[in-house]
Enzyme design. Structure first.
Site, mmCIF file in Angstrom:
data_model
loop_
_atom_site.group_PDB
_atom_site.id
_atom_site.type_symbol
_atom_site.label_atom_id
_atom_site.label_comp_id
_atom_site.label_asym_id
_atom_site.label_seq_id
_atom_site.Cartn_x
_atom_site.Cartn_y
_atom_site.Cartn_z
ATOM 1 N N ASP A 15 -6.283 -0.263 -6.849
ATOM 2 C CA ASP A 15 -5.376 0.692 -6.213
ATOM 3 C C ASP A 15 -4.673 0.040 -5.036
ATOM 4 O O ASP A 15 -4.443 -1.178 -5.035
ATOM 5 C CB ASP A 15 -6.168 1.930 -5.783
ATOM 6 C CG ASP A 15 -5.364 3.212 -5.925
ATOM 7 O OD1 ASP A 15 -4.453 3.438 -5.098
ATOM 8 O OD2 ASP A 15 -5.644 3.985 -6.859
ATOM 9 N N HIS A 22 -3.294 6.093 -0.769
ATOM 10 C CA HIS A 22 -3.653 6.512 -2.123
ATOM 11 C C HIS A 22 -5.039 6.026 -2.539
ATOM 12 O O HIS A 22 -5.884 6.790 -3.039
ATOM 13 C CB HIS A 22 -2.581 5.985 -3.080
ATOM 14 C CG HIS A 22 -2.679 6.465 -4.486
ATOM 15 N ND1 HIS A 22 -3.435 5.822 -5.440
ATOM 16 C CD2 HIS A 22 -2.105 7.517 -5.118
ATOM 17 C CE1 HIS A 22 -3.321 6.443 -6.590
ATOM 18 N NE2 HIS A 22 -2.517 7.486 -6.425
ATOM 19 N N SER A 61 -3.681 10.632 -10.834
ATOM 20 C CA SER A 61 -4.366 9.668 -9.967
ATOM 21 C C SER A 61 -5.643 10.256 -9.384
ATOM 22 O O SER A 61 -6.569 9.527 -9.033
ATOM 23 C CB SER A 61 -3.454 9.254 -8.808
ATOM 24 O OG SER A 61 -2.434 8.411 -9.243
#
Length: 1299
Positions: free
Chosen positions: A46, A266, A463
């Site tokens: 990520d 994220h 996600s």
């Protein structure tokens, strides 16, 4: 009266903030508290994980939570190959700062590796914006506002004392006004390049250590010293203000420092969902609080947060690198499961370098891979890669929102039934696979990095659904390990799919096999742990390469037979026991619930590929999409569910009636939240655009809808022919949207009510097709071809033709000026010993005017996962090696603003096969440059009018079935771009419709190849220009009007003279060259004593030598050369008849026949005169400034000790400036150097700074910045001086940024 308790519900549904009930995670952990992920390691591919975020410190059993952090992208790399040793307890950093070494540092070798890093290169974009704002408010604004106020006060006081300034006072007033202008300009153009931190790397005898000088003062005592994160778990905020937690790793024996940060929040959010452990707030726990995490940063901060092939391959290489020994925590580097909430759409999934390595990770190393399906719904076939790779081994996850999530996370007024999110990507994949294996909660309020200055945040997407499943897999693996039960990536995927809760009323393409159910999956894994197919994957191939059957083209009016091949492969197939392969045999019963599929009832599977055929008969199906699958059950144990499946999807489109207008209308259509209406239409052959119109009815409430229209084209991603729009409609309102279509291809038109848009509504909508079809979808025209003939046809309805061509971009072709292939370091070796090589290419180009550019390596562009090469990253640098921008596989994403100047673009391509890289050493690059203004080409409806550039095309109405020719003429010479080189072209679009919607959406690519630039017109007398600064002497000018016969010998002698003059300038005056240069000048001067080019060349050589490196000491060290330069300047000035020169430039018009030649001669004389004055003024200004300052005595060259230098006065310098101003102004590029020195002499530093900035516009240099810095300090603008000084290491790095 109601009490507070009656109206306030204090029971907050905190369990739904990080939802786990829906998938039975809470029940599973309550039942098996020690199967909470303990003993498992999750790799997070990520944007990077913050080990300081809440819940990411320790596991439920007290182990470190984040056990390794790796930046795979290279964005955090620092070149520390420069090695120094301390002197007097300090070293000099690459920023120029003195770095004081703390006494308690252990460094047995005494050697320090040093580098420099711009902090902003480590910052995510949002953090950079915050820090830039804080730095400006703290460091810039107070000082700048004071400076502006002070400058205004000084001007007002001066104007009060001098209302009508004259003479020198005019310049004083101009200086004050310039200061005000400069301060305003500096505020407007304020740019913060960020702090430059010195980096120091050393070996303490046990491990490598690093220290980053975040004080920017060289005080390393106050800075943190870190070791490799895996060994030490060292991390710290870069600064107190940014709270960006960084750590370090080392490569290449200390020559590369890897600073690990994050490119967005994220990755931390994803990791928190998967495995956070918050003992004080258990409701915030992730799915597997006992699992450990390895953070792999695959997002590249140089690209925002885009993943790169380099990062993906490095991450997978590390996953495959299991170590023989364990670290202090007992970890040997093994990864159990990967979560990848990243991905892109691909043109094809059957091949590609990155996809092949993904298969290796799963099939050869037994790592379970979980990936988000994507957020590009609600249309079908919108799955990202991964999970869409060449095999179906990746677990693809769709996003689901539950009623409790709606209340706790989204604060919705009403609790609705659970549903897939509108935006979650839908299957099937274009080659027929499910795409979505299962679905899971796709939203959470979970921990985020400290740099966001918040503890938690709501994020939603697939996600968030993928780490939920990943955490669930960690639970299952934890339980299987605890019970010593075997499993594989394949048995795990089958267990999840066979036990998922399929929700009949919800979109099957979004949920796959259904909602994850952890308890049932664990029971399945335990019960069938010894199944013979546990370690076997079944490769299903439909036709030549499909992973399923996907029938979408045409009207589906005939039955079709489909060939299917199934082949078993063991985990680590090449190393599987031969006995296992020999004994492998399963007898399958095949089943399918769809009556329109005929299939064999049984299949005897041994260890080989087994083909069979089925028949799909869609003829009786209603228009729309129909899906089913053939499931293969082990006849000895049907209860364990299907062992493999063959997905089947059939799209039967509506056919538009050709006898009527091509319109489809849908009235009074009922929508509730989350309702999706799909319409599949066979687009008429000649349609080129469509219009979707929504109309609210009288009682319609305000509602949000998603319009999503997709056509799938062979070997092209779903976004190639896509329209996606969110619209809001209310009572009796309308929404009209057009989009391009391709005739003859099935269109999926989706109208979907947003999942959270409350209320039920009925609306009317229609889909209409229009078309003006050109004979070719792309047009390429060469400027030398003359008139281009095209034909445009209308077939559907009456259309108004009005062609328009707009050219907005100039594209030039660059070839590399350097190419080298080299083997990379140890982190780029795929186990066991597959060396990765790098091809590094360098391109150079010049920009004449500020513009926007977009580099494009066309051979490799728009390919990432499907590319046969693993990376194609480029970085753009200015002439001072400052990194301006970077880009990767998708050129449309990168439009870079650049100023005038020279640039270097470096690009790298990677592969383990060196011979493939050798083929690309001459790889061309396209550089698209935005034109200052849009160019258009003229269009005509007749060839005769085009030939004479007569009447241009007017709008024409074409009846159905009509074809109209059009004629396009090339650009006239006056509009052609100057300096066009071979291969350059203009890029833009051509539209054919007059209709406003059609004109905007129905656009086609147009390329105009530029012909060679027309030759320059020669003057009638055929005279040539020998040198740019050449000028005729006064005696020569008397004969300039006479035509003389010249012999070949005369031409030869003149050319020889000019060549010697040219070489005299090139040789210079350094070392032994001084004698040679003096000899050449002496010989030429004896023969041509009044030849101005010779005198100018000598003056230039002398001045360049004496002023080298802006060092005025040479003027005093070589007084004879200084005197000679002054004498030459005076001689040049004396040779030119200034009265005639001024008289000529005072003429309004010169009508003499030889006026062109006279103008050329006069211009040359003017330039020579200005040049001589400027160089004389510069020398005298240096002498004057030296006389006004207390300077140390400069040692004179011994043989020149008897030569004395003049003592100039201000009056002399003012006189020279006045002489110059007769022919040029202060800001003339030739005059600017003296304008600066003249202003400095007068102590008018505002004007000096203004002229220096003028020079910077031509070409930036560190010397000019240092001059500006001095003038800022002279003006008392310390805030600006400090800002500029701090930015120097960033603007002028010593090396290029590493890849």
């Amino acid at each position: 009266m109601a009490t507070t308790d009656d109206i306030v519900d204090a029971d907050f549904p905190s369990w739904a903030l990080v939802p786990k009930k829906e998938t039975n995670v809470i029940a599973f952990i309550n039942k098996y508290p020690e199967y909470d992920g303990r003993g498992t390691v999750i790799a997070i591919f990520d944007s990077g994980v913050d080990p300081g975020a809440d819940g990411l410190q320790v596991t439920s059993d007290g182990k470190p939570k984040v056990i390794e952090r790796i930046d795979c992208s290279g964005a955090g790399d620092v070149d520390t190959s420069t090695v120094v040793e301390a002197k007097d307890g300090a070293i000099s950093g690459l920023t120029g700062r003195k770095l004081r070494i703390p006494k308690d540092w252990k460094n047995p070798t005494g050697k320090y590796h040093i580098g420099v890093k711009n902090a902003f290169e480590l910052y995510p974009s949002k953090l950079r914006e915050r820090i830039e704002k804080e730095r400006k408010e703290r460091r810039w604004d107070p000082g700048h506002k004071n400076a502006q106020a002070e400058a205004s006060r000084k001007l007002q006081e001066f104007e009060a004392k001098n209302p009508q300034p004259t003479g020198p006072d005019k310049l004083v007033k101009e200086d004050y006004e310039t200061q005000i202008e400069l301060l305003a300009s500096m505020e407007k153009k304020y740019y913060d390049p960020g702090p430059a931190y010195d980096c120091v790397v050393f070996h303490d005898g046990e491990m490598w250590r690093a220290c980053v000088d975040t004080t920017e003062e060289g005080d390393l005592e106050k800075c943190v010293v870190m070791g490799p994160f895996r060994k030490t778990r060292d991390f710290a905020p870069l600064t107190k203000s940014d709270q960006l937690h960084y750590s370090v790793n080392f490569h290449d024996k200390g020559n590369t420092l890897e600073i690990v940060s994050m490119c967005s929040s994220h990755g931390t959010h994803v990791a928190s969902i998967a495995a956070a452990y918050c003992p004080d707030s258990p409701e915030k726990n992730g799915v597997a609080p006992g699992a450990q995490i390895v953070s792999f940063t695959i997002g590249d901060n140089r690209l925002g947060s885009m993943e790169t092939g380099t990062a993906l391959v490095r991450a997978m290489t590390r996953v495959m690198s299991k170590e023989e020994s364990q670290d202090d925590d007992g970890w040997n580097g093994h990864i159990d499961v990967i979560n990848m909430s990243y991905g892109e759409h691909v043109h094809w999934s059957g091949s590609g370098r990155v996809g092949e390595l993904m298969n290796e990770v799963i099939n050869n190393y037994g790592v379970i891979w979980v990936a988000s399906a994507g957020n590009n719904g609600p249309a079908l076939c919108t799955i990202s890669t991964p999970p869409d790779i060449s095999t179906n081994a990746v677990i693809g996850v769709g996003a689901y929102v539950s009623p409790d999530m709606m209340v706790a996370e989204y604060s919705m007024r009403k609790k609705l039934p659970g549903t897939p999110y509108t935006w979650t990507s839908r299957g099937p994949t274009t080659d027929g696979d499910f795409g979505v294996s299962i679905c899971a909660p796709g939203g959470a309020i979970a921990s985020v990095p400290a740099f966001t200055l918040r503890g938690t945040q709501l994020m939603n997407g697939t996600s968030m659904a993928a780490p939920h499943v990943c955490g669930a897999v960690a639970l299952l693996v934890s339980g299987m390990k605890a019970r010593s039960l075997p499993y594989s990536p394949y048995s795990m995927k089958r267990a999840l799919e066979n036990t998922a809760q399929y929700m009949e009323d919800l979109d099957g393409f979004a949920q796959g096999h259904g909602l994850l159910q952890v308890e049932k999956a664990f029971a399945h894994l335990c019960k069938y742990a010894d199944a013979c197919e546990r370690d076997v994957r079944f490769q299903v191939t439909c036709g030549t390469s499909g992973k399923g059957i996907h029938m979408r083209g045409g009207l589906q009016d005939t039955a079709k037979e489909q060939s299917i091949t199934v082949e078993p492969f063991y985990l680590k197939n090449d190393y599987a026991e031969p006995k296992s392969k020999i004994e492998f045999n399963i007898r399958f019963a095949l089943a399918c619930s769809a009556p329109w599929v005929e299939y064999p009832s049984h299949l005897d599977m041994m260890y080989m590929n087994r083909p069979f055929t089925i028949k799909v008969d869609p003829t009786a199906l209603e228009p729309g999409v129909h899906s089913t699958c053939i499931k293969a059950y082990d006849v000895t144990c049907v209860d364990k569910g299907s062992v493999f499946e063959v997905p089947i999807t059939v799209v039967k489109p509506l056919a538009v009636d050709k006898s009527e207008l091509p319109d489809l209308t849908f009235n009074n259509v009922y929508f509730k939240p989350g309702t999706i209406k799909r319409h599949f239409v066979q687009v008429p052959d000649d349609a080129t655009w469509a219009v979707l119109r929504l109309k609210a009815r009288k009682d319609t409430k305000n509602s949000r809808f998603v319009l999503h229209c997709v056509q799938l084209r062979p070997q092209l991603m779903c976004k190639t022919q896509e329209f996606h729009k969110m619209v809001s409609i209310s009572q009796q309102s309308e929404a009209t949207h057009g989009f391009p279509v391709r005739g003859g291809i099935v269109l999926e038109a989706v109208v979907a009510k947003w999942w959270a848009s409350l209320g039920d509504v009925c609306i009317d909508y229609s889909l209409s097709f229009y078309g003006l079809k050109p004979e070719s979808p792309t047009v390429m025209m060469h400027g030398a071809d003359g008139i281009l003939h095209l034909e445009v046809r209308s077939s559907l309805r009456h259309e108004e033709l009005s062609p328009t061509i707009s050219l907005k971009t100039q594209v030039q072709v660059l070839r590399p000026n350097d190419a080298k292939v080299c083997a990379l370091g140890t982190r780029d070796v795929i186990p066991p010993s597959r060396q990765i090589y790098e091809l590094q290419l360098s391109y150079s180009f010049h920009i004449n005017k500020a513009t926007e550019v977009s580099p494009n390596s066309a051979l490799l562009s728009d390919l990432l996962y499907e590319s046969e090469y693993e990376s194609q990253l480029w970085m753009l640098f200015d002439s001072n090696k400052q990194l301006i921008a970077a880009g990767d596989a998708y050129p449309c994403k990168y439009l870079v603003k650049v100023e005038k100047g020279d640039f270097v673009l470096k690009m790298h391509v990677r592969h383990e096969r060196r011979e493939l890289l050798d083929r690309l050493t001459d790889l061309t690059l396209l550089l698209a440059q935005k034109l200052p203004s849009t160019l258009t080409l003229d269009v005509y409806t007749s060839h005769s009018q085009a030939l004479i550039t007569g009447k241009k095309a007017q709008p024409i109405v074409l009846a159905p079935g009509t074809t109209q020719p059009i004629y396009i003429t090339p650009l006239p010479n006056e509009k052609s771009l100057k300096g066009a080189t071979m291969g350059q072209y203009l890029s833009g679009t051509i539209s054919y419709a007059k209709d406003e919607i059609g004109k905007k959406v129905d656009l086609y690519s147009f390329r105009y190849i530029l012909p060679p630039e027309p030759p320059r017109k020669q003057s009638s007398n055929g005279s040539k220009v020998a040198m740019a600064v050449c000028a005729s002497s006064s005696s020569d000018s008397k004969e300039s009007n006479k035509e003389k016969e010249r012999s070949k010998a005369d031409d030869f002698n003149e050319a020889l003279r000019d060549t010697r003059i040219s070489w005299m300038t090139k040789i210079g005056l350094h070392g032994a060259n001084m004698e040679l240069s003096n000899k050449i000048f002496g010989e030429l001067n004896a023969e041509f004593p009044d030849h101005l080019p010779l005198l100018l060349a000598r003056l230039q050589s002398l001045y360049d030598f004496l002023s080298e490196n802006n060092n005025s000491e040479l003027f005093f060290a070589y007084p004879s050369l200084t005197s000679e330069a002054l004498g030459l300047a005076d001689k040049i000035i004396g040779l030119i008849n200034q009265d005639k020169l001024l008289s000529y430039f005072g003429l309004k018009n010169d009508s003499r026949p030889e006026s062109t030649k006279i103008k050329t001669q006069m211009e040359k004389q003017k330039l020579a005169l200005v040049d001589a004055h400027v160089r004389k003024g510069l020398i005298l200004a240096e002498l004057y400034l030296a006389s006004q300052q207390e300077l140390d005595a400069v040692e004179t060259v011994p043989e020149e000790s008897s030569v004395s230098l003049p003592s100039p006065t201000l009056a002399e310098l003012d006189f020279i400036m006045k002489e110059i101003l007769k022919y040029a102004d202060y800001s003339d590029s030739r005059v600017v150097p003296f304008s600066i020195q003249h202003a400095v002499v007068l102590e008018q530093y505002g004007r000096a700074l203004k002229f220096t900035q003028k020079q910077q516009e031509e070409k930036q240099s560190k010397d000019l910045d240092l001059k500006s810095l001095q003038y800022l300090q002279n003006l008392g603008w310390e805030h600006a001086a400090q800002h500029m000084e701090a930015g120097l290491p960033v603007r002028y790095p010593s090396t290029y940024h590493p890849f």
